[in-house]
Design a protein around this motif. Sequence first.
Motif, mmCIF file in Angstrom:
data_model
loop_
_atom_site.group_PDB
_atom_site.id
_atom_site.type_symbol
_atom_site.label_atom_id
_atom_site.label_comp_id
_atom_site.label_asym_id
_atom_site.label_seq_id
_atom_site.Cartn_x
_atom_site.Cartn_y
_atom_site.Cartn_z
ATOM 1 N N MET A 1 0.847 -1.175 0.000
ATOM 2 C CA MET A 1 0.000 0.000 0.000
ATOM 3 C C MET A 1 0.894 1.239 0.000
ATOM 4 O O MET A 1 1.878 1.314 0.717
ATOM 5 C CB MET A 1 -0.902 -0.017 1.243
ATOM 6 C CG MET A 1 -1.765 1.223 1.358
ATOM 7 S SD MET A 1 -2.788 1.270 2.838
ATOM 8 C CE MET A 1 -4.047 0.116 2.379
ATOM 9 N N ALA A 2 0.523 2.218 -0.761
ATOM 10 C CA ALA A 2 1.295 3.450 -0.853
ATOM 11 C C ALA A 2 1.025 4.342 0.359
ATOM 12 O O ALA A 2 -0.042 4.298 0.961
ATOM 13 C CB ALA A 2 0.920 4.198 -2.125
ATOM 14 N N VAL A 3 2.001 5.154 0.686
ATOM 15 C CA VAL A 3 1.846 6.126 1.766
ATOM 16 C C VAL A 3 1.156 7.366 1.205
ATOM 17 O O VAL A 3 1.512 7.858 0.144
ATOM 18 C CB VAL A 3 3.216 6.511 2.362
ATOM 19 C CG1 VAL A 3 3.054 7.574 3.435
ATOM 20 C CG2 VAL A 3 3.915 5.281 2.924
ATOM 21 N N ALA A 4 0.150 7.860 1.933
ATOM 22 C CA ALA A 4 -0.588 9.047 1.504
ATOM 23 C C ALA A 4 -0.740 9.995 2.683
ATOM 24 O O ALA A 4 -0.905 9.561 3.829
ATOM 25 C CB ALA A 4 -1.961 8.655 0.976
ATOM 26 N N SER A 5 -0.701 11.273 2.403
ATOM 27 C CA SER A 5 -0.947 12.283 3.422
ATOM 28 C C SER A 5 -2.449 12.353 3.673
ATOM 29 O O SER A 5 -3.234 12.531 2.748
ATOM 30 C CB SER A 5 -0.436 13.648 2.940
ATOM 31 O OG SER A 5 -0.825 14.648 3.851
ATOM 32 N N ILE A 6 -2.866 12.209 4.950
ATOM 33 C CA ILE A 6 -4.290 12.349 5.264
ATOM 34 C C ILE A 6 -4.576 13.647 6.004
ATOM 35 O O ILE A 6 -5.726 14.060 6.096
ATOM 36 C CB ILE A 6 -4.845 11.129 6.027
ATOM 37 C CG1 ILE A 6 -4.148 10.908 7.360
ATOM 38 C CG2 ILE A 6 -4.778 9.888 5.148
ATOM 39 C CD1 ILE A 6 -4.813 9.871 8.240
ATOM 40 N N SER A 16 -8.775 14.523 9.547
ATOM 41 C CA SER A 16 -8.690 13.769 8.298
ATOM 42 C C SER A 16 -10.097 13.413 7.855
ATOM 43 O O SER A 16 -11.061 13.540 8.618
ATOM 44 C CB SER A 16 -7.876 12.490 8.500
ATOM 45 O OG SER A 16 -8.611 11.533 9.254
ATOM 46 N N ARG A 32 4.174 13.019 10.408
ATOM 47 C CA ARG A 32 5.143 13.435 9.388
ATOM 48 C C ARG A 32 5.654 14.822 9.768
ATOM 49 O O ARG A 32 4.884 15.689 10.172
ATOM 50 C CB ARG A 32 4.458 13.484 8.019
ATOM 51 C CG ARG A 32 5.379 13.915 6.882
ATOM 52 C CD ARG A 32 4.631 14.104 5.566
ATOM 53 N NE ARG A 32 3.594 15.134 5.661
ATOM 54 C CZ ARG A 32 2.298 14.874 5.800
ATOM 55 N NH1 ARG A 32 1.847 13.641 5.839
ATOM 56 N NH2 ARG A 32 1.422 15.861 5.905
ATOM 57 N N ASP A 87 0.442 10.813 7.986
ATOM 58 C CA ASP A 87 0.462 9.908 6.842
ATOM 59 C C ASP A 87 -0.283 8.629 7.185
ATOM 60 O O ASP A 87 -0.334 8.219 8.353
ATOM 61 C CB ASP A 87 1.894 9.533 6.455
ATOM 62 C CG ASP A 87 2.613 10.597 5.675
ATOM 63 O OD1 ASP A 87 1.952 11.494 5.128
ATOM 64 O OD2 ASP A 87 3.853 10.534 5.614
ATOM 65 N N LYS A 88 -0.823 7.963 6.149
ATOM 66 C CA LYS A 88 -1.471 6.654 6.303
ATOM 67 C C LYS A 88 -0.949 5.742 5.200
ATOM 68 O O LYS A 88 -0.874 6.131 4.035
ATOM 69 C CB LYS A 88 -2.981 6.797 6.182
ATOM 70 C CG LYS A 88 -3.766 5.498 6.214
ATOM 71 C CD LYS A 88 -5.257 5.800 6.123
ATOM 72 C CE LYS A 88 -6.067 4.613 5.700
ATOM 73 N NZ LYS A 88 -6.001 4.346 4.267
ATOM 74 N N ALA A 89 -0.577 4.539 5.583
ATOM 75 C CA ALA A 89 -0.121 3.530 4.618
ATOM 76 C C ALA A 89 -0.883 2.235 4.832
ATOM 77 O O ALA A 89 -1.419 1.994 5.894
ATOM 78 C CB ALA A 89 1.372 3.266 4.765
#
Length: 89
Positions: A1-6, A16, A32, A87-89
């Motif tokens: 799973m990719a890391v995304a800024s929430i 979020s 972060r 961040d959420k991954a």
Amino acid sequence: MAVASIIADGITEANSSDFTLAAGESATLSIRGAGGPGAKVKIQLKASDSTYDDFGYLDSQNRVVVLSAIGTFRCVKLAATTAYGVDKA
């Protein structure tokens, strides 16, 4: 799973969007940026009446947590003097 800024970096309080975990799914949440000693993020579980209950937290000492519970969640970044995000991954 990719890391995304929430939650974007900043010093003001921010929420979020809701995110859902189904059976067998997990999510890694992390602070972060510098964060500093005032950084704190509440992890909240959405109840059936659409209210939110505090479920856990991230802070400058506990910068990463893995959620593996079924439910709908959101993060609430509290205001601080140093900019940080989530961040959420």
